[in-house]
Design an enzyme around this catalytic site. Structure first.
Site, PDB file in Angstrom:
ATOM      1  N   CYS A  76      53.903  30.553  33.568  1.00  0.00           N
ATOM      2  CA  CYS A  76      53.785  29.500  34.575  1.00  0.00           C
ATOM      3  C   CYS A  76      55.110  28.734  34.695  1.00  0.00           C
ATOM      4  O   CYS A  76      56.121  29.311  35.074  1.00  0.00           O
ATOM      5  CB  CYS A  76      52.592  28.593  34.281  1.00  0.00           C
ATOM      6  N   HIS A 177      48.429  32.299  34.686  1.00  0.00           N
ATOM      7  CA  HIS A 177      48.117  31.913  33.310  1.00  0.00           C
ATOM      8  C   HIS A 177      47.465  33.102  32.605  1.00  0.00           C
ATOM      9  O   HIS A 177      46.238  33.273  32.660  1.00  0.00           O
ATOM     10  CB  HIS A 177      47.199  30.694  33.295  1.00  0.00           C
ATOM     11  N   GLU A 179      46.951  33.436  29.589  1.00  0.00           N
ATOM     12  CA  GLU A 179      46.068  32.939  28.532  1.00  0.00           C
ATOM     13  C   GLU A 179      44.701  32.507  29.060  1.00  0.00           C
ATOM     14  O   GLU A 179      43.772  32.299  28.280  1.00  0.00           O
ATOM     15  CB  GLU A 179      46.739  31.785  27.778  1.00  0.00           C
TER      16      GLU A 179
END
Length: 200
Positions: A76, A177, A179
């Site tokens: 990001c 993202h 994650e």
């Protein structure tokens, strides 16, 4: 060992959780020597580019990151800070990847920030996307974007095409993202952890 750069980025905890889910060996650190000596480096980021660069400067990490020779993954804002500059705060960034981060312009059905799941099309043959099908969905939250560059290895369309992923030498970056992108995001992080690359 993976060094997760600690500079008070907003998504650090979620990246740590993702690394724990895949049983990755990591340390959260702002220690320059520990970062330099790690096998891999993950550079997270959420928030304002100008504030993020000031935090890196306070911690003495700007030149440390610029000069890393092992595989590095920016996520990001961590990806955006790899570029030369950003319109967000009109700030000079790390200058690892040539280009300037630009703001989305709202209108014609385009809402800012760009938020939610969107398809990513990779350039093919890129190890970061190994085992991930073309056009799979990843999770995005951002108001600024990286245009299509020579370094682009993955694209997404939101009003127009932009860089979802970039690579220059040993530096990779993803706008989405990883994650927070479920099993596909975890696969991408695993791919990064196992990438072997020669700096050319």
């Amino acid at each position: 060992m993976i060094a997760l750069i600690d500079y008070d980025a907003g998504n650090t905890c979620s990246v740590m959780n993702a690394l724990r889910r895949i049983d990755a060996d990591f340390v959260l650190t702002a220690d320059p020597e520990l970062i330099r000596s790690s096998e891999r480096v993950i550079f997270p980021g959420v928030g304002h580019a100008g504030a993020a660069m000031r935090a890196l400067e306070r911690k003495g990490l700007v030149d440390v990151i610029r000069n890393l020779s092992q595989p590095v993954l920016g996520i990001c804002v961590g990806m955006q800070l790899l570029l030369d500059s950003s319109e967000e705060g009109d700030v000079a960034c790390l200058g690892v990847v040539s280009g300037r981060v630009t703001k989305f312009i709202p209108g014609d059905g385009v809402k800012v920030p760009h938020m939610g799941w969107n398809q990513v099309v990779d350039s093919g043959g890129e190890l970061l996307f190994r085992g991930i099908g073309p056009g799979e969905y990843f999770y995005f939250v951002h108001s600024y974007y990286v245009p299509i560059l020579q370094a682009t290895i993955g694209t997404t369309s939101y009003s127009h095409a932009f860089s979802a992923a970039v690579r220059h030498r040993n530096f990779w970056g993803v706008q989405f993202h990883a994650e927070k992108s479920g099993s596909l995001g975890e696969q991408l992080i695993r791919n990064f952890i196992t990438i072997e690359t020669e700096v050319t």
